[in-house]
Structures are given as C-alpha cells and as structure tokens.
Scaffold this motif. Structure first.
Motif, PDB file in Angstrom:
ATOM      1  N   THR A  68      -3.719  11.087   0.107  1.00 31.93           N
ATOM      2  CA  THR A  68      -2.565  10.997  -0.786  1.00 31.93           C
ATOM      3  C   THR A  68      -2.727  11.945  -1.967  1.00 31.93           C
ATOM      4  O   THR A  68      -1.772  12.626  -2.370  1.00 31.93           O
ATOM      5  CB  THR A  68      -2.391   9.557  -1.277  1.00 31.93           C
ATOM      6  OG1 THR A  68      -2.239   8.680  -0.143  1.00 31.93           O
ATOM      7  CG2 THR A  68      -1.176   9.423  -2.175  1.00 31.93           C
ATOM      8  N   ALA A  73       1.420  12.425  -0.785  1.00 27.97           N
ATOM      9  CA  ALA A  73       1.817  11.213  -0.059  1.00 27.97           C
ATOM     10  C   ALA A  73       1.045  11.160   1.255  1.00 27.97           C
ATOM     11  O   ALA A  73       0.628  12.190   1.800  1.00 27.97           O
ATOM     12  CB  ALA A  73       3.316  11.191   0.215  1.00 27.97           C
ATOM     13  N   HIS A  75      -0.014   7.866   4.617  1.00 24.44           N
ATOM     14  CA  HIS A  75       0.342   6.540   5.117  1.00 24.44           C
ATOM     15  C   HIS A  75      -0.684   6.025   6.114  1.00 24.44           C
ATOM     16  O   HIS A  75      -1.445   6.787   6.708  1.00 24.44           O
ATOM     17  CB  HIS A  75       1.715   6.587   5.807  1.00 24.44           C
ATOM     18  CG  HIS A  75       1.748   7.523   6.984  1.00 24.44           C
ATOM     19  ND1 HIS A  75       2.183   8.831   6.884  1.00 24.44           N
ATOM     20  CD2 HIS A  75       1.398   7.350   8.282  1.00 24.44           C
ATOM     21  CE1 HIS A  75       2.103   9.417   8.069  1.00 24.44           C
ATOM     22  NE2 HIS A  75       1.608   8.532   8.929  1.00 24.44           N
ATOM     23  N   SER A  97       1.772   4.618  -5.759  1.00 25.69           N
ATOM     24  CA  SER A  97       2.874   3.725  -5.402  1.00 25.69           C
ATOM     25  C   SER A  97       2.856   3.455  -3.905  1.00 25.69           C
ATOM     26  O   SER A  97       2.415   4.294  -3.108  1.00 25.69           O
ATOM     27  CB  SER A  97       4.211   4.332  -5.809  1.00 25.69           C
ATOM     28  OG  SER A  97       4.438   5.547  -5.114  1.00 25.69           O
ATOM     29  N   VAL A  99       5.107   1.809  -0.496  1.00 31.51           N
ATOM     30  CA  VAL A  99       6.348   1.327   0.099  1.00 31.51           C
ATOM     31  C   VAL A  99       6.010   0.754   1.469  1.00 31.51           C
ATOM     32  O   VAL A  99       5.312   1.392   2.271  1.00 31.51           O
ATOM     33  CB  VAL A  99       7.401   2.446   0.247  1.00 31.51           C
ATOM     34  CG1 VAL A  99       8.683   1.880   0.865  1.00 31.51           C
ATOM     35  CG2 VAL A  99       7.707   3.081  -1.101  1.00 31.51           C
ATOM     36  N   TYR A 101       7.201  -0.365   5.068  1.00 31.57           N
ATOM     37  CA  TYR A 101       8.256  -0.207   6.063  1.00 31.57           C
ATOM     38  C   TYR A 101       7.926  -1.088   7.272  1.00 31.57           C
ATOM     39  O   TYR A 101       6.856  -0.931   7.885  1.00 31.57           O
ATOM     40  CB  TYR A 101       8.367   1.241   6.540  1.00 31.57           C
ATOM     41  CG  TYR A 101       8.814   2.212   5.476  1.00 31.57           C
ATOM     42  CD1 TYR A 101      10.153   2.340   5.132  1.00 31.57           C
ATOM     43  CD2 TYR A 101       7.891   3.016   4.808  1.00 31.57           C
ATOM     44  CE1 TYR A 101      10.574   3.229   4.160  1.00 31.57           C
ATOM     45  CE2 TYR A 101       8.298   3.908   3.826  1.00 31.57           C
ATOM     46  CZ  TYR A 101       9.636   4.010   3.508  1.00 31.57           C
ATOM     47  OH  TYR A 101      10.041   4.896   2.540  1.00 31.57           O
ATOM     48  N   GLU A 243      12.692  -0.279   5.499  1.00 34.27           N
ATOM     49  CA  GLU A 243      12.311  -1.079   4.344  1.00 34.27           C
ATOM     50  C   GLU A 243      13.041  -2.420   4.430  1.00 34.27           C
ATOM     51  O   GLU A 243      14.264  -2.458   4.622  1.00 34.27           O
ATOM     52  CB  GLU A 243      12.675  -0.349   3.051  1.00 34.27           C
ATOM     53  CG  GLU A 243      12.013  -0.924   1.826  1.00 34.27           C
ATOM     54  CD  GLU A 243      12.125  -0.005   0.619  1.00 34.27           C
ATOM     55  OE1 GLU A 243      11.576  -0.371  -0.437  1.00 34.27           O
ATOM     56  OE2 GLU A 243      12.770   1.060   0.721  1.00 34.27           O
ATOM     57  N   SER A 267       3.343   3.282   3.345  1.00 30.35           N
ATOM     58  CA  SER A 267       3.531   4.633   2.820  1.00 30.35           C
ATOM     59  C   SER A 267       3.061   4.672   1.373  1.00 30.35           C
ATOM     60  O   SER A 267       3.451   3.818   0.563  1.00 30.35           O
ATOM     61  CB  SER A 267       5.004   5.022   2.919  1.00 30.35           C
ATOM     62  OG  SER A 267       5.224   6.321   2.421  1.00 30.35           O
ATOM     63  N   ALA A 269       2.297   7.114  -2.169  1.00 26.94           N
ATOM     64  CA  ALA A 269       2.639   8.362  -2.846  1.00 26.94           C
ATOM     65  C   ALA A 269       1.958   8.432  -4.206  1.00 26.94           C
ATOM     66  O   ALA A 269       1.643   7.408  -4.820  1.00 26.94           O
ATOM     67  CB  ALA A 269       4.150   8.482  -3.015  1.00 26.94           C
ATOM     68  N   ARG A 278       8.028   8.148  -4.325  1.00 28.86           N
ATOM     69  CA  ARG A 278       8.210   7.897  -2.905  1.00 28.86           C
ATOM     70  C   ARG A 278       8.673   9.173  -2.224  1.00 28.86           C
ATOM     71  O   ARG A 278       9.331  10.000  -2.829  1.00 28.86           O
ATOM     72  CB  ARG A 278       9.192   6.749  -2.649  1.00 28.86           C
ATOM     73  CG  ARG A 278      10.601   6.968  -3.124  1.00 28.86           C
ATOM     74  CD  ARG A 278      11.437   5.705  -2.957  1.00 28.86           C
ATOM     75  NE  ARG A 278      11.563   5.320  -1.563  1.00 28.86           N
ATOM     76  CZ  ARG A 278      11.832   4.072  -1.166  1.00 28.86           C
ATOM     77  NH1 ARG A 278      11.963   3.102  -2.044  1.00 28.86           N
ATOM     78  NH2 ARG A 278      11.964   3.794   0.114  1.00 28.86           N
ATOM     79  N   THR A 280      10.506   9.447   0.870  1.00 29.94           N
ATOM     80  CA  THR A 280      11.819   9.408   1.500  1.00 29.94           C
ATOM     81  C   THR A 280      12.322   7.979   1.473  1.00 29.94           C
ATOM     82  O   THR A 280      11.592   7.060   1.129  1.00 29.94           O
ATOM     83  CB  THR A 280      11.768   9.955   2.937  1.00 29.94           C
ATOM     84  OG1 THR A 280      13.097  10.124   3.452  1.00 29.94           O
ATOM     85  CG2 THR A 280      10.993   9.026   3.851  1.00 29.94           C
ATOM     86  N   LYS A 281      13.574   7.797   1.861  1.00 28.19           N
ATOM     87  CA  LYS A 281      14.149   6.471   1.877  1.00 28.19           C
ATOM     88  C   LYS A 281      13.543   5.638   2.980  1.00 28.19           C
ATOM     89  O   LYS A 281      13.268   6.180   4.060  1.00 28.19           O
ATOM     90  CB  LYS A 281      15.665   6.579   2.070  1.00 28.19           C
ATOM     91  CG  LYS A 281      16.403   5.261   1.959  1.00 28.19           C
ATOM     92  CD  LYS A 281      17.888   5.475   1.963  1.00 28.19           C
ATOM     93  CE  LYS A 281      18.639   4.162   1.853  1.00 28.19           C
ATOM     94  NZ  LYS A 281      20.089   4.344   1.846  1.00 28.19           N
TER      95      LYS A 281
END
Length: 281
Positions: A68, A73, A75, A97, A99, A101, A243, A267, A269, A278, A280-281
């Motif tokens: 990272t 980033a 994962h 950070s 996220v 998924y 998400e 994920s 970042a 982050r 991406t969405k």
C-alpha cells in the motif's frame, strides 16, 4: 456500479493509458510498474489497478502495508468474513484507510443468466455496443473515462482493458455521436499458475451516465462481457466486490446470477497518496 451526476474533474494521461485525477493516474502507473516486477509471484493479484495479495492466509499482514505504501493502494482479494474485523483493527496504527467489499460470485448460473439477458434485452435505438481495443481512438477512450469516472469508478489500465497485457475486455454502449454512455469490463486477476487463476476473473466497472439509466444498459453490457470472457479466454467464474448497502449493484448482480459469498475483499489506501483515501467506488 451505479453513478451519481457530478462535475467532470478528470482527464486522461498524456500517454492515453491511465485515467482519472492526477493521483489516480499516478496510482495506476505505480501499479503497472510493480506488476511488471512481481508478475511471476503466484500469491499476487493484478487486474489493471494495483497489485494486491490473494489471501492473508499465506502472506504476512506487513506485506499488505508495504504494498500500500509503495503504490498508494492494495488489497487482500479473499478474506473470510470472520477475519475482517481483526485485519481492519491492525490497519489503525498505520494511518491507512480500509474499504470492505463483499464478494459476489457467479459461475454456470451467471453464464446462463447472461445468455438469457443478451437474447431478451436489446440496446435502445441510437446506441451501438463496441469493444475497447488498442486501436480505439483517443476520443473514444476519453469518453469511456468520463462515463466511468462520473460514476466514481476508476477504469483499470488500458493495457488490461484492451487485453494487450493479459486477458481482459471492456464493452461500451456508444451513441451515434460517439459518446460512451455505459460500460462494463472484466479481466484475469490471479496468476495463471494459481489453481483458480484461469477459472475465476474479476468482473465489474458497470457504469451508466444519468441520462441513460433505466434501459438496462449495465445488465446487457455486463452479460456480453461475461460471455466473451468465457468464449475467448475460458473463464467460468466471475467475481465482483460490492460495498455493503449498494443496493443498485446488488440487484444487477442478482439478476445476472451472482450470489453473495462468505468472503470479502479488503481494499486499503494511503490517504497521503490518494485523495479521499479510496481507489474507486
């Protein structure tokens, strides 16, 4: 997978092969460079964004932190859901950070749903579906980037989307004026020698601009991408990360035969390198 209407603040790189903000373009460049160095490692993943790690079971957590820091980033692709809280807790001292998924996966049921979708759902008048290739002109590439990025979705590196670097595809719905209004993509992400490396592929990037929602474009393009990945490259299982709470994406996945699994993707970042913390969405 769905998008919100927002100002276009993104541009393509001068080399025309990375997309998004300067931070995102730099991240895609670092990811591609690290992949060039690590592509022989069976424990790593890559589908055109950044190099990640297949699972925390065989790779030290410190390696995820280092990757990272190097790229901005990274994962863990496969994490058992009961492992996730402890992994997120370990990230806190590193100011990174995270996220979560949820992994949705489809196999024979997804391919059957894709065949039925392609048969039953046609594109509206005024739209044509096209594959992205290495010969696609810069205007089309820029329009693809605008459509995906307006939805908060970062397109992977062009070399992956066009299939030049590894198995990969991108399907676009294009108006008579040459504007991309919807897209979907898929790519290999595990090493070919991994036991599942030629079976399961990443699938996603489903994006539709606001004026063209309601026509089932993501459903149709997503189905076309699945069928072509199976026919051209032999992939029979498809995964995407959603998400939790993204109901629109869950509905599309359900209609295309994907189901929620007991695993997730973590994920990670570095907010110092990537605005918003982050990828991406």
């Amino acid at each position: 997978m769905s998008c919100a209407n927002r100002p276009d603040r993104h541009r393509m790189s001068a080399r025309q092969d990375t997309f998004g903000s300067p931070d995102q373009q730099a991240l895609l460049g670092r990811g591609r460079a690290l992949h060039d160095l690590t592509r022989s490692n069976i424990n790593y993943t890559y589908y055109g964004r950044t190099v990640g790690i297949v699972s925390p079971d065989r790779t030290p957590f410190a390696e995820l932190v280092s990757m990272t820091r190097l790229q901005g980033a990274s994962h863990f692709a496969h994490v058992q859901n009961d492992q996730m809280p402890a992994l997120v807790q370990q990230l806190k001292p590193h100011d990174l950070s995270a996220v979560h998924y949820a992994r949705w996966v489809g196999d024979a049921s997804a391919l059957q749903a894709a065949r039925e979708t392609v048969t039953s759902k046609q594109l509206p008048d005024g739209l044509t579906s096209l594959w992205l290739t290495g010969e696609s002109d810069n205007r089309l590439r820029a329009s693809l980037a605008r459509a995906a990025l307006a939805c908060g979705v970062l397109p992977p590196h062009l070399a992956v989307l066009s299939g030049a670097l590894q198995p990969g595809l991108c399907r676009m719905a294009v108006t008579d004026q040459g504007e991309v209004v919807s897209c979907a993509a898929a790519a290999s992400y595990m090493h070919a020698d991994h036991p599942e490396g030629q079976v399961e592929c990443w699938w996603g990037m489903l994006s539709t601009v606001p004026d063209w929602r309601g026509f089932g474009l993501s459903l149709r393009l997503g189905a076309e991408v699945m069928l072509e990945m199976a026919q051209r490259y032999g992939f029979t299982r498809f995964f995407t990360g959603i998400e939790p709470g993204n109901t629109a994406s869950e509905v599309v996945c359900t209609r295309l035969g994907l189901t929620l699994t007991d695993t997730s993707t973590l994920s990670v970042a570095d907010p110092g390198q990537l605005s918003g913390g982050r990828m991406t969405k």
